[in-house]
Design a protein around this motif. Structure first.
Motif, mmCIF file in Angstrom:
data_model
loop_
_atom_site.group_PDB
_atom_site.id
_atom_site.type_symbol
_atom_site.label_atom_id
_atom_site.label_comp_id
_atom_site.label_asym_id
_atom_site.label_seq_id
_atom_site.Cartn_x
_atom_site.Cartn_y
_atom_site.Cartn_z
ATOM 1 N N GLN A 1 0.814 -1.218 0.000
ATOM 2 C CA GLN A 1 0.000 0.000 0.000
ATOM 3 C C GLN A 1 0.850 1.272 0.000
ATOM 4 N N ALA B 1 -2.219 -6.106 -6.027
ATOM 5 C CA ALA B 1 -1.010 -5.681 -5.315
ATOM 6 C C ALA B 1 -0.888 -6.378 -3.964
ATOM 7 N N SER B 2 -2.006 -6.588 -3.273
ATOM 8 C CA SER B 2 -1.972 -7.128 -1.921
ATOM 9 C C SER B 2 -1.945 -8.647 -1.878
ATOM 10 N N VAL C 1 -10.338 0.337 -8.982
ATOM 11 C CA VAL C 1 -9.246 0.597 -8.042
ATOM 12 C C VAL C 1 -9.032 -0.617 -7.135
ATOM 13 N N ASP D 1 -6.949 -3.327 -8.672
ATOM 14 C CA ASP D 1 -5.507 -3.057 -8.536
ATOM 15 C C ASP D 1 -5.044 -3.351 -7.110
ATOM 16 N N TYR D 2 -5.868 -2.999 -6.130
ATOM 17 C CA TYR D 2 -5.531 -3.241 -4.728
ATOM 18 C C TYR D 2 -5.395 -4.739 -4.467
ATOM 19 N N ARG E 1 -14.122 0.892 -0.164
ATOM 20 C CA ARG E 1 -13.637 2.050 -0.913
ATOM 21 C C ARG E 1 -14.841 2.905 -1.275
ATOM 22 N N ASP F 1 -3.730 8.168 -0.942
ATOM 23 C CA ASP F 1 -5.053 7.649 -1.259
ATOM 24 C C ASP F 1 -5.715 7.073 -0.009
ATOM 25 N N LEU G 1 -4.420 2.858 -2.760
ATOM 26 C CA LEU G 1 -3.227 2.309 -3.409
ATOM 27 C C LEU G 1 -1.922 2.899 -2.908
ATOM 28 N N ASP G 2 -1.982 3.956 -2.123
ATOM 29 C CA ASP G 2 -0.792 4.547 -1.523
ATOM 30 C C ASP G 2 -1.240 5.309 -0.286
#
Length: 303
Positions: free
Chosen positions: A13, A242-243, A235, A238-239, A224, A291, A287-288
């Protein structure tokens, strides 16, 4: 229903330029926004700030919020040392610690971590329950402990938690075995079923096993708030990748995921409240860190 926030302690994240020390400020902002609790997870899936280290940093930096694990994996730590760490955090926080525990999952999210910890995968649920029983015995001043897997004599004097008997210990998991064990042995239950009807059925089983003993019914859910469901799902896809290394379509089959406008998110959470959930742990789908902070504000406004 009380609401808490999972801190984004995992590097998945973060983006280049994010400073993990900002997590303390994030926690303070969540407390100021009115959230009742702050949570950290415990995993070897990706690099992250170690769970108990993060809670120790939050203890003096916050004032009223509960500080919890969602969930702690006790097999990653030596049981007596873990009892010392948890008691210390409860002391430093003035009795605000809540410990949710789990035994891990089959596949790449579980068994390999047991190998790294040099702990047998077999009988893992019994090991988890005995570890928790050992913690409670230590916190009550026991000098020995004898279970089926764990047997210790000449235990040294243990650090006593802030509260007599120690912090409440919740169980994660959504199987018939978990329902029974949560009801019989634990102070709370923190699953993440995708369907509120399944949550309601599981909670009935937990409460039946509890036989009148109080058990806090909680829920872990990824959320979200966005301009519409389609945007939020893009989104969150993508989360999820990535996770977990999987698409959202796979993740939402096993975990509760909610997105949409503030009103849509609130309606979805209300369905879990109607199913019996009384404390929700919200994992923000950001995502960061920037965010995540924006999602913190949006979700606070939705509740």
């Amino acid at each position: 229903m009380d609401s808490g926030v999972l801190l984004p302690t995992g590097a998945a994240q973060w983006v280049p330029g994010d400073d993990p020390r900002d997590l303390v400020g994030f926690a303070r902002a969540a407390e100021q926004a009115g959230f009742a609790s702050l949570w950290v997870n415990d995993s070897l899936i990706s690099p992250r700030i170690e769970a108990l280290t993060m809670l120790a940093a939050l203890a003096p930096a916050t004032e009223r919020v509960a500080l919890g694990t969602a969930a702690l994996l006790p097999f990653l730590r030596r049981p007596v040392q873990a009892a010392q760490s948890l008691a210390s955090i409860d002391l430093l926080s003035g009795g605000r610690l809540v410990v949710t525990v789990g035994a891990g999952f089959p596949g790449r999210f579980g068994r390999p971590f047991y190998d790294l910890s040099e702990v047998p995968w077999e009988r893992r649920f019994l090991r988890l329950d005995e570890t928790v029983a050992l913690w409670r015995a230590l916190w009550d001043g026991a000098s020995s402990f004898h279970g089926k897997l764990l047997s210790l004599d000449d235990l040294p004097p243990a650090t006593r938690p802030f509260r007599k008997g120690g912090p409440p210990i919740w169980l994660g998991g959504f199987t018939p075995g978990a329902f029974a064990r949560a009801g019989r042995l634990y102070d709370g239950w923190l699953p993440y079923p995708p369907d509120p009807a399944d949550y309601a059925a599981g909670l009935r089983a937990v409460l039946d096993a509890a036989g009148g003993r109080p058990v806090t019914p909680a829920l872990f859910v990824t959320v979200r708030v966005d301009r519409d469901v389609a945007t939020g799902r893009r989104v969150l896809d993508d989360y999820a990748r990535a996770s977990y290394g999987m698409p959202l379509s796979d993740l939402e089959r096993i975990q509760a995921v909610v997105t949409g406008t503030a009103a849509e998110v609130r309606m979805a959470l209300d369905r879990y409240a109607a199913a019996g959930a009384r404390h929700v742990v919200l994992r923000l789908g950001g995502l960061d860190l920037r965010d995540q902070r924006e999602q913190l504000e949006r979700v606070a406004g939705a509740l």
